[in-house]
Design an enzyme around this catalytic site. Structure first.
Site, PDB file in Angstrom:
ATOM      1  N   GLY A  12       0.786  -1.234   0.000  1.00  0.00           N
ATOM      2  CA  GLY A  12       0.000   0.000   0.000  1.00  0.00           C
ATOM      3  C   GLY A  12       0.814   1.279   0.000  1.00  0.00           C
ATOM      4  O   GLY A  12       0.350   2.312   0.489  1.00  0.00           O
ATOM      5  N   ARG A  65     -14.900 -15.968  -9.407  1.00  0.00           N
ATOM      6  CA  ARG A  65     -14.530 -14.566  -9.610  1.00  0.00           C
ATOM      7  C   ARG A  65     -15.780 -13.686  -9.611  1.00  0.00           C
ATOM      8  O   ARG A  65     -15.800 -12.605  -9.030  1.00  0.00           O
ATOM      9  CB  ARG A  65     -13.767 -14.429 -10.926  1.00  0.00           C
ATOM     10  CG  ARG A  65     -13.164 -13.055 -11.139  1.00  0.00           C
ATOM     11  CD  ARG A  65     -12.279 -13.004 -12.360  1.00  0.00           C
ATOM     12  NE  ARG A  65     -11.164 -13.932 -12.297  1.00  0.00           N
ATOM     13  CZ  ARG A  65     -10.049 -13.732 -11.602  1.00  0.00           C
ATOM     14  NH1 ARG A  65      -9.885 -12.630 -10.901  1.00  0.00           N
ATOM     15  NH2 ARG A  65      -9.084 -14.626 -11.599  1.00  0.00           N
ATOM     16  N   ASN A 107      -5.871   2.677 -12.614  1.00  0.00           N
ATOM     17  CA  ASN A 107      -4.912   1.687 -12.116  1.00  0.00           C
ATOM     18  C   ASN A 107      -3.506   2.245 -12.268  1.00  0.00           C
ATOM     19  O   ASN A 107      -3.206   2.932 -13.242  1.00  0.00           O
ATOM     20  CB  ASN A 107      -5.054   0.396 -12.945  1.00  0.00           C
ATOM     21  CG  ASN A 107      -4.070  -0.691 -12.520  1.00  0.00           C
ATOM     22  OD1 ASN A 107      -3.900  -0.956 -11.323  1.00  0.00           O
ATOM     23  ND2 ASN A 107      -3.427  -1.329 -13.492  1.00  0.00           N
ATOM     24  N   HIS A 109       0.306   1.074 -12.901  1.00  0.00           N
ATOM     25  CA  HIS A 109       0.995  -0.114 -13.430  1.00  0.00           C
ATOM     26  C   HIS A 109       2.484   0.184 -13.589  1.00  0.00           C
ATOM     27  O   HIS A 109       2.853   1.236 -14.121  1.00  0.00           O
ATOM     28  CB  HIS A 109       0.381  -0.517 -14.775  1.00  0.00           C
ATOM     29  CG  HIS A 109       1.020  -1.746 -15.358  1.00  0.00           C
ATOM     30  ND1 HIS A 109       0.688  -3.014 -14.933  1.00  0.00           N
ATOM     31  CD2 HIS A 109       1.983  -1.894 -16.294  1.00  0.00           C
ATOM     32  CE1 HIS A 109       1.430  -3.896 -15.593  1.00  0.00           C
ATOM     33  NE2 HIS A 109       2.225  -3.248 -16.427  1.00  0.00           N
ATOM     34  N   SER A 136       2.806   3.838 -15.335  1.00  0.00           N
ATOM     35  CA  SER A 136       1.658   4.456 -16.001  1.00  0.00           C
ATOM     36  C   SER A 136       0.447   4.459 -15.082  1.00  0.00           C
ATOM     37  O   SER A 136       0.247   3.502 -14.327  1.00  0.00           O
ATOM     38  CB  SER A 136       1.250   3.652 -17.250  1.00  0.00           C
ATOM     39  OG  SER A 136       2.349   3.367 -18.085  1.00  0.00           O
TER      40      SER A 136
HETATM   41  C1  GAR Z   1       3.053  -1.184  -7.531  1.00  0.00           C
HETATM   42  O1  GAR Z   1       4.338  -1.222  -8.072  1.00  0.00           O
HETATM   43  C2  GAR Z   1       2.009  -1.219  -8.631  1.00  0.00           C
HETATM   44  O2  GAR Z   1       2.404  -0.522  -9.774  1.00  0.00           O
HETATM   45  C3  GAR Z   1       1.903  -2.698  -8.885  1.00  0.00           C
HETATM   46  O3  GAR Z   1       1.962  -3.280  -7.610  1.00  0.00           O
HETATM   47  C4  GAR Z   1       2.761  -2.467  -6.759  1.00  0.00           C
HETATM   48  C5  GAR Z   1       2.022  -2.220  -5.468  1.00  0.00           C
HETATM   49  O4  GAR Z   1       2.829  -1.548  -4.546  1.00  0.00           O
HETATM   50  N1  GAR Z   1       0.690  -3.021  -9.556  1.00  0.00           N
HETATM   51  C6  GAR Z   1       0.594  -4.008 -10.446  1.00  0.00           C
HETATM   52  O5  GAR Z   1       1.527  -4.710 -10.779  1.00  0.00           O
HETATM   53  C7  GAR Z   1      -0.781  -4.180 -11.041  1.00  0.00           C
HETATM   54  N2  GAR Z   1      -0.812  -5.285 -11.929  1.00  0.00           N
HETATM   55  P1  GAR Z   1       2.181  -0.838  -3.272  1.00  0.00           P
HETATM   56  O6  GAR Z   1       1.275  -1.860  -2.604  1.00  0.00           O
HETATM   57  O7  GAR Z   1       3.342  -0.505  -2.400  1.00  0.00           O
HETATM   58  O8  GAR Z   1       1.423   0.368  -3.737  1.00  0.00           O
END
Ligand code: GAR
Length: 210
Positions: A12, A65, A107, A109, A136
């Site tokens: 998070g 799902r 989102n 990414h 992104s």
């Molecule tokens: C982040 O790097 C985000 O871009 C990625 O997960 C991480 C979460 O970090 N998301 C994905 O790969 C989505 N497919 P966080 O929990 O520290 O924010």
């Protein structure tokens, strides 16, 4: 105030970037709830500490799902959000869910989309020997990691760069661009226009603002 629900699965840190913006009066709305599909996600603690409604909704307790996503919709709708933010939410959402929030779900990414959709983006980028990588923020559509991009941050990949250092650099940029895109949306500046995103009525290029 415009209402934001954030979906997470783990640490998070991107959620934290939004919480920090909010606590500095730099968020053009209010985070009204954080929902995690993993009960142990550290991000739930961050939400709780910030006085934000933190909800664990473990997907393992659902048979399909569709059943899970329906339960997720029920929880989300209680908070009447204007915007859904996926901040490290590591589950694929069903078409039913995506359709419902199309145009109001962003989102973050860890790649320069459309390059490196899916998982393990940093390792794949390094293996390909690319010199530019990044992250992104995009609108979520039915195509996984394929929706219109609002904003990207680019980082240089140095010779001999490790996966860990690249990941760290990209993460820092994620924390910068996510609040920017969220604010643009909450201020009514960033809009979903099907194949593209617009800002102040101007159609953005495929890679969004850079
Ligand atoms: C982040 O790097 C985000 O871009 C990625 O997960 C991480 C979460 O970090 N998301 C994905 O790969 C989505 N497919 P966080 O929990 O520290 O924010």
């Amino acid at each position: 105030k415009r209402r934001v629900v954030v979906l997470i699965s783990g640490n998070g840190s991107n959620l934290q970037a939004l919480i920090d913006a909010q606590s500095h009066d730099r968020l053009s709305g209010e985070i009204v709830a954080v929902v995690s599909n993993e009960a142990g996600a550290y991000g739930l603690k961050r939400a709780h500490e910030a006085g934000i409604d933190a909800v664990a909704l473990p997907h393992r307790e659902y048979d399909s799902r569709e059943a899970y996503d329906s339960a997720l919709i029920t929880v989300i709708e209680r908070h009447e959000p204007d915007l859904i933010v996926l901040a490290g939410f590591m589950r694929i959402l069903s078409p039913h869910f995506v359709e419902r929030y199309e145009g109001r779900m962003l989102n973050i990414h860890p790649s320069l989309l459309p390059a490196y959709q899916g998982l393990n983006t940093h390792a794949r980028a390094l293996a390909d020997g690319i010199t530019e990588h990044g992250c992104s923020v995009h609108f979520v559509t039915e195509e996984l990691d394929g929706g219109p991009v609002a904003i990207q941050a680019v980082v240089n990949v140095e010779a001999g760069e490790s996966e860990e250092s690249l990941k760290e650099k990209v993460h820092a940029r994620e924390h910068l661009i996510l609040p920017i895109a969220v604010n643009w949306f909450l201020e009514g500046r960033l809009r979903f226009a099907g194949d593209s995103a617009t800002i102040d009525g101007v159609t953005l290029p495929r890679h969004g603002m850079r």
